[in-house]
Design a protein around this motif. Sequence first.
Motif, short mmCIF file in Angstrom:
data_model
loop_
_atom_site.label_atom_id
_atom_site.label_comp_id
_atom_site.label_asym_id
_atom_site.label_seq_id
_atom_site.Cartn_x
_atom_site.Cartn_y
_atom_site.Cartn_z
N LYS A 161 -6.82 -2.40 -7.31
CA LYS A 161 -6.30 -4.04 -7.14
C LYS A 161 -5.01 -3.98 -6.75
O LYS A 161 -4.16 -3.44 -7.46
CB LYS A 161 -6.90 -4.80 -8.40
CG LYS A 161 -8.33 -4.95 -8.32
CD LYS A 161 -8.79 -5.41 -9.85
CE LYS A 161 -10.20 -5.29 -10.11
NZ LYS A 161 -10.46 -6.08 -11.42
N ARG A 180 0.88 -1.31 -0.06
CA ARG A 180 0.13 0.03 -0.24
C ARG A 180 0.74 1.15 0.04
O ARG A 180 0.31 2.23 -0.51
CB ARG A 180 -0.88 -0.18 1.16
CG ARG A 180 -2.03 -1.11 0.96
CD ARG A 180 -3.10 -1.15 2.06
NE ARG A 180 -4.16 -2.14 1.77
CZ ARG A 180 -4.49 -3.25 2.72
NH1 ARG A 180 -3.83 -3.18 3.72
NH2 ARG A 180 -5.02 -4.03 2.36
N THR A 205 -7.23 -11.97 -3.09
CA THR A 205 -7.21 -10.75 -3.77
C THR A 205 -6.92 -9.87 -2.57
O THR A 205 -7.56 -9.71 -1.37
CB THR A 205 -8.71 -10.69 -4.45
OG1 THR A 205 -9.75 -10.64 -3.45
CG2 THR A 205 -8.67 -11.50 -5.53
N SER A 206 -6.36 -8.83 -3.26
CA SER A 206 -6.30 -7.53 -2.27
C SER A 206 -6.53 -6.26 -2.93
O SER A 206 -6.48 -6.16 -3.91
CB SER A 206 -4.68 -7.41 -1.72
OG SER A 206 -4.43 -8.51 -1.25
N SER A 207 -7.14 -5.23 -2.17
CA SER A 207 -7.43 -3.90 -2.87
C SER A 207 -7.07 -2.86 -1.78
O SER A 207 -7.29 -3.20 -0.37
CB SER A 207 -8.78 -3.88 -3.39
OG SER A 207 -9.74 -4.13 -2.01
N GLY A 227 -8.81 -1.21 3.17
CA GLY A 227 -8.13 -2.21 2.70
C GLY A 227 -8.74 -3.51 2.88
O GLY A 227 -9.50 -3.37 3.84
N ASP A 252 -8.53 -7.72 2.10
CA ASP A 252 -7.83 -8.83 1.72
C ASP A 252 -8.99 -9.90 2.02
O ASP A 252 -9.59 -10.03 3.08
CB ASP A 252 -6.54 -9.00 2.47
CG ASP A 252 -5.52 -8.14 2.47
OD1 ASP A 252 -4.88 -8.04 1.36
OD2 ASP A 252 -5.14 -7.49 3.38
N GLN A 253 -9.16 -10.71 0.70
CA GLN A 253 -9.95 -11.69 0.83
C GLN A 253 -9.72 -13.10 0.10
O GLN A 253 -9.12 -12.93 -1.07
CB GLN A 253 -11.38 -11.29 0.58
CG GLN A 253 -11.55 -10.67 -1.04
CD GLN A 253 -13.16 -10.07 -0.97
OE1 GLN A 253 -13.68 -9.83 -0.27
NE2 GLN A 253 -13.17 -9.79 -2.20
N PRO A 273 -1.43 -9.88 -5.11
CA PRO A 273 -1.78 -10.65 -3.99
C PRO A 273 -0.52 -11.09 -3.19
O PRO A 273 0.77 -11.03 -3.59
CB PRO A 273 -2.41 -11.99 -4.51
CG PRO A 273 -1.73 -11.87 -5.92
CD PRO A 273 -1.69 -10.53 -6.33
#
Length: 161
Positions: A151, A3, A77-79, A66, A68-69, A154
């Motif tokens: 996005k 990030r 996936t991370s955003s 943020g 993460d899932q 990962p």
Amino acid sequence: MTRIILLERLRAFTEEVTADLIMPTRLQKGDTEQSFRPANVYLTRLPDGTSATKKAPYVLHQVITGMDQQPQGQRVTSSAKVRSICCVYNDDEQEGGLMLLNLMERLRIAMLRQVVIGGQFTLDLEAGLETLVYPDDTAPYFVGEMISTWKLPPVEREVNL
């Protein structure tokens, strides 16, 4: 770290796409002439909390959330959701409002055209790109913000479960 790298890439991107947008600054103590420059770009906070008006024009990028899932059977996936606050100064209220809109549009259009920043961060257009010009009467300062979702690459597991 990812990030933080996103914010650094957003700073470089913002500086590049707004470099030729020269705007007035407020006269400070000791100044004898109006000066003009592109917007400074800051990350997370301004250099000091009392400088919100002294630093105009500027763009401030902040990670606000943020996620993460990993849905069952799929990859992680991370955003990150980023707030980009834009502030400009102008004694003429109409010019100031248009100047703010110009800065925000320059950034918005560049993001929509490029979509990928730093070779690894992708603008999530499903989440949308939201803009808001603050309706408050804050003249001679004009402020707005953009909310974008990115996005992220990962995070790879070190151990398989």
